[in-house]
Design a protein around this motif. Structure first.
Motif, PDB file in Angstrom:
ATOM      1  N   GLY A 151      -7.870   2.210  -5.596  1.00 49.07           N
ATOM      2  CA  GLY A 151      -6.961   2.858  -6.539  1.00 49.07           C
ATOM      3  C   GLY A 151      -6.350   4.158  -6.062  1.00 49.07           C
ATOM      4  N   VAL A 152      -6.704   4.631  -4.863  1.00 49.78           N
ATOM      5  CA  VAL A 152      -6.143   5.884  -4.365  1.00 49.78           C
ATOM      6  C   VAL A 152      -4.710   5.643  -3.893  1.00 49.78           C
ATOM      7  CG1 VAL A 152      -6.300   7.619  -2.524  1.00 49.78           C
ATOM      8  CG2 VAL A 152      -8.343   6.930  -3.769  1.00 49.78           C
ATOM      9  N   ARG A 153      -3.820   6.577  -4.244  1.00 47.97           N
ATOM     10  CA  ARG A 153      -2.392   6.457  -3.935  1.00 47.97           C
ATOM     11  C   ARG A 153      -2.036   7.454  -2.834  1.00 47.97           C
ATOM     12  NH1 ARG A 153      -0.693   8.032  -9.866  1.00 47.97           N
ATOM     13  NH2 ARG A 153      -2.234   9.602  -9.240  1.00 47.97           N
ATOM     14  N   VAL A 154      -1.487   6.937  -1.739  1.00 45.67           N
ATOM     15  CA  VAL A 154      -1.185   7.760  -0.560  1.00 45.67           C
ATOM     16  C   VAL A 154       0.307   7.700  -0.273  1.00 45.67           C
ATOM     17  CG1 VAL A 154      -1.605   8.114   1.901  1.00 45.67           C
ATOM     18  CG2 VAL A 154      -3.478   7.347   0.415  1.00 45.67           C
ATOM     19  N   LEU A 155       0.895   8.879  -0.054  1.00 47.15           N
ATOM     20  CA  LEU A 155       2.274   8.989   0.410  1.00 47.15           C
ATOM     21  C   LEU A 155       2.228   9.420   1.871  1.00 47.15           C
ATOM     22  CD1 LEU A 155       5.398   9.207   0.011  1.00 47.15           C
ATOM     23  CD2 LEU A 155       4.989  11.592  -0.689  1.00 47.15           C
ATOM     24  N   TYR A 156       2.677   8.555   2.767  1.00 45.73           N
ATOM     25  CA  TYR A 156       2.742   8.873   4.187  1.00 45.73           C
ATOM     26  C   TYR A 156       4.179   9.228   4.522  1.00 45.73           C
ATOM     27  CZ  TYR A 156       2.609   8.565   9.238  1.00 45.73           C
ATOM     28  OH  TYR A 156       2.731   8.853  10.569  1.00 45.73           O
ATOM     29  N   ALA A 177      -5.249   0.167  -4.332  1.00 45.15           N
ATOM     30  CA  ALA A 177      -4.748   1.258  -3.490  1.00 45.15           C
ATOM     31  C   ALA A 177      -3.239   1.114  -3.306  1.00 45.15           C
ATOM     32  CB  ALA A 177      -5.450   1.260  -2.141  1.00 45.15           C
ATOM     33  N   GLU A 178      -2.573   2.248  -3.121  1.00 42.08           N
ATOM     34  CA  GLU A 178      -1.135   2.253  -2.879  1.00 42.08           C
ATOM     35  C   GLU A 178      -0.838   3.073  -1.629  1.00 42.08           C
ATOM     36  OE1 GLU A 178       1.102   3.640  -6.222  1.00 42.08           O
ATOM     37  OE2 GLU A 178       0.018   2.372  -7.660  1.00 42.08           O
ATOM     38  N   LEU A 179       0.033   2.539  -0.787  1.00 42.42           N
ATOM     39  CA  LEU A 179       0.516   3.275   0.374  1.00 42.42           C
ATOM     40  C   LEU A 179       2.033   3.247   0.353  1.00 42.42           C
ATOM     41  CD1 LEU A 179       0.100   4.801   3.018  1.00 42.42           C
ATOM     42  CD2 LEU A 179      -0.018   2.597   4.202  1.00 42.42           C
ATOM     43  N   HIS A 180       2.609   4.431   0.180  1.00 44.21           N
ATOM     44  CA  HIS A 180       4.066   4.579   0.154  1.00 44.21           C
ATOM     45  C   HIS A 180       4.478   5.225   1.469  1.00 44.21           C
ATOM     46  CE1 HIS A 180       4.164   3.663  -4.172  1.00 44.21           C
ATOM     47  NE2 HIS A 180       3.006   4.330  -4.207  1.00 44.21           N
ATOM     48  N   LEU A 181       5.099   4.451   2.337  1.00 48.48           N
ATOM     49  CA  LEU A 181       5.543   4.924   3.649  1.00 48.48           C
ATOM     50  C   LEU A 181       6.985   5.392   3.531  1.00 48.48           C
ATOM     51  CD1 LEU A 181       4.120   1.823   5.472  1.00 48.48           C
ATOM     52  CD2 LEU A 181       3.285   4.140   5.934  1.00 48.48           C
ATOM     53  N   ARG A 202      -2.003  -8.851  -0.982  1.00 44.69           N
ATOM     54  CA  ARG A 202      -1.997  -9.949  -1.954  1.00 44.69           C
ATOM     55  C   ARG A 202      -3.419 -10.349  -2.326  1.00 44.69           C
ATOM     56  NH1 ARG A 202       2.580 -11.704   1.074  1.00 44.69           N
ATOM     57  NH2 ARG A 202       1.270 -13.009   2.433  1.00 44.69           N
ATOM     58  N   ARG A 203      -4.310 -10.281  -1.363  1.00 46.13           N
ATOM     59  CA  ARG A 203      -5.702 -10.639  -1.624  1.00 46.13           C
ATOM     60  C   ARG A 203      -6.419  -9.563  -2.429  1.00 46.13           C
ATOM     61  NH1 ARG A 203      -7.118 -10.874   3.322  1.00 46.13           N
ATOM     62  NH2 ARG A 203      -8.272  -8.907   3.460  1.00 46.13           N
ATOM     63  N   SER A 204      -6.138  -8.291  -2.137  1.00 46.12           N
ATOM     64  CA  SER A 204      -6.899  -7.193  -2.737  1.00 46.12           C
ATOM     65  C   SER A 204      -6.264  -6.607  -3.992  1.00 46.12           C
ATOM     66  CB  SER A 204      -7.060  -6.056  -1.714  1.00 46.12           C
ATOM     67  OG  SER A 204      -5.798  -5.444  -1.446  1.00 46.12           O
ATOM     68  N   GLY A 205      -4.959  -6.842  -4.167  1.00 49.91           N
ATOM     69  CA  GLY A 205      -4.262  -6.183  -5.271  1.00 49.91           C
ATOM     70  C   GLY A 205      -3.761  -4.799  -4.914  1.00 49.91           C
ATOM     71  N   ALA A 206      -3.700  -4.494  -3.627  1.00 42.41           N
ATOM     72  CA  ALA A 206      -3.141  -3.216  -3.170  1.00 42.41           C
ATOM     73  C   ALA A 206      -1.617  -3.305  -3.137  1.00 42.41           C
ATOM     74  CB  ALA A 206      -3.688  -2.856  -1.796  1.00 42.41           C
ATOM     75  N   ARG A 207      -0.978  -2.190  -2.823  1.00 38.38           N
ATOM     76  CA  ARG A 207       0.475  -2.141  -2.741  1.00 38.38           C
ATOM     77  C   ARG A 207       0.880  -1.327  -1.513  1.00 38.38           C
ATOM     78  NH1 ARG A 207       4.421   1.085  -7.007  1.00 38.38           N
ATOM     79  NH2 ARG A 207       6.416   0.624  -5.981  1.00 38.38           N
ATOM     80  N   VAL A 208       1.752  -1.886  -0.689  1.00 35.83           N
ATOM     81  CA  VAL A 208       2.283  -1.194   0.480  1.00 35.83           C
ATOM     82  C   VAL A 208       3.798  -1.361   0.477  1.00 35.83           C
ATOM     83  CG1 VAL A 208       2.361  -1.088   2.999  1.00 35.83           C
ATOM     84  CG2 VAL A 208       0.197  -1.587   1.849  1.00 35.83           C
ATOM     85  N   GLU A 209       4.507  -0.243   0.571  1.00 32.17           N
ATOM     86  CA  GLU A 209       5.960  -0.314   0.649  1.00 32.17           C
ATOM     87  C   GLU A 209       6.465   0.725   1.635  1.00 32.17           C
ATOM     88  OE1 GLU A 209       7.976   0.745  -2.949  1.00 32.17           O
ATOM     89  OE2 GLU A 209       7.397   2.849  -2.796  1.00 32.17           O
ATOM     90  N   GLN A 210       7.587   0.429   2.277  1.00 32.05           N
ATOM     91  CA  GLN A 210       8.212   1.361   3.208  1.00 32.05           C
ATOM     92  C   GLN A 210       9.666   1.597   2.808  1.00 32.05           C
ATOM     93  OE1 GLN A 210       7.749   2.180   7.767  1.00 32.05           O
ATOM     94  NE2 GLN A 210       8.928   0.285   7.580  1.00 32.05           N
TER      95      GLN A 210
END
Length: 315
Positions: A151-156, A177-181, A202-210
């Motif tokens: 559930g931690v949200r990271v802005l890279y 978890a979220e990773l915003h690149l 898709r397996r974990s329910g995380a989110r990654v976007e660039q």
């Protein structure tokens, strides 16, 4: 003979083993891992073909603390410098070492070549395309600070380099978890890493976007950057600093993320990718993050080598 464990890419780790390394790193960081020396009698080689402060020291100190003996090699110390192949070097070293920690100048295939034997574990201490032990240290730091990674949200913000690639692969394993690149156009995380992360997400329910801008920033828990230019490297466009300038982590960007802490893998160039006020400010945990490289390195070494056959690699 016990099968050797290698850590060349985050993708080498099943979910449960990735979580074990991160949790174990946090235990070392908290001082709750115990005083055992699971690498007693082992020999660890540390090869640095590029400059290294944190990673080289972390694995060297970590190996010694875990009871191993240590051999260090600089960029010109091995016969690699005179043309011996990586495969031959790996075959020779595997008869004498239990673990090789290698920072290379080439692609991941160079490390796979070192690992093309069955007696010595190989750890990627940074390659041109991925820095997996940095991502493990980052997750250890997040776990220590928040008590969770889920559930931690990271802005890279900044270049989609080897640190960003590894973080993309690792954080996508954690539910929620979220990773915003946010990377300059032409300097993003390679699509193959985004595709691999999408499978995990898709397996974990995380989110990654660039995206390639710094507008409409989402609410996040962590703002993360790395230096814009590795020593000795060049950018393909001459005006790259102009392209990177909007991606500086400064007081204005942090004000747009009021609940976030700041992380940086170091070394930092104050006034370029981050201002001094942010790096040295009260919301920065960059130097605790650096210390966690040591704690995480111990976890990686234990994972790789604590179950080695009795008597060491050469028997």
């Amino acid at each position: 003979m016990t099968e050797r464990r290698h850590l060349i890419s985050i993708d080498d780790l099943p979910d449960d083993q990735l979580r074990w390394i991160v949790q174990r790193g946090a235990e070392y960081s908290r001082g709750t891992a115990g005083a055992d020396q699971p690498l007693s009698g082992a020999v660890v080689g540390v090869l640095s073909r590029k400059t290294s402060t944190r990673t080289r020291t972390a694995f060297s100190a970590g190996a010694l603390r875990l009871g191993a003996s240590l051999i260090s090699y600089g960029p010109n110390d091995l016969q690699l410098a005179t043309g011996e192949s990586v495969e031959d070097t790996g075959a020779v070293l595997s008869g004498m070492l239990d673990v090789l920690v290698a920072r290379t100048v080439g692609p991941e295939s160079e490390l796979r070549a070192y690992a093309a034997q069955k007696r010595m574990s190989v750890i990627n201490a940074m390659s041109a395309v991925e820095h997996p032990t940095q991502a493990l240290a980052d997750l250890t730091t997040i776990l220590r600070h928040f008590g969770r990674v889920e559930g931690v949200r990271v802005l890279y913000v900044g270049e989609g380099n080897n640190t960003a690639s590894a973080l993309t692969l690792a954080l996508s394993r954690y539910p929620g978890a979220e990773l915003h690149l946010r990377t300059p156009a032409g300097y993003g995380v390679e699509q193959r890493y985004l595709d691999q992360a999408a499978v995990s997400a898709r397996r974990s329910g995380a989110r990654v976007e660039q995206r390639h801008d710094v507008s409409d920033l989402p609410p996040v828990d962590v703002v993360y950057t790395t230096r814009w230019q590795t020593t000795g490297s060049t950018k393909p466009t001459p005006d790259w600093r102009t392209e990177f300038a909007p991606f500086q982590v400064n007081e204005a960007l942090m004000a747009a993320c009021p609940d976030a802490i700041f992380m940086h893998d170091l070394p930092a160039h104050r006034g370029e990718e981050v201002t001094a006020g942010v790096l040295d400010g009260p919301d920065s945990i960059a130097f605790a993050q650096a210390e966690n490289k040591y704690h995480s390195a111990r976890a990686v070494l234990e994972w790789c080598a604590a179950d080695r056959p009795s008597g060491g690699a050469g028997l």
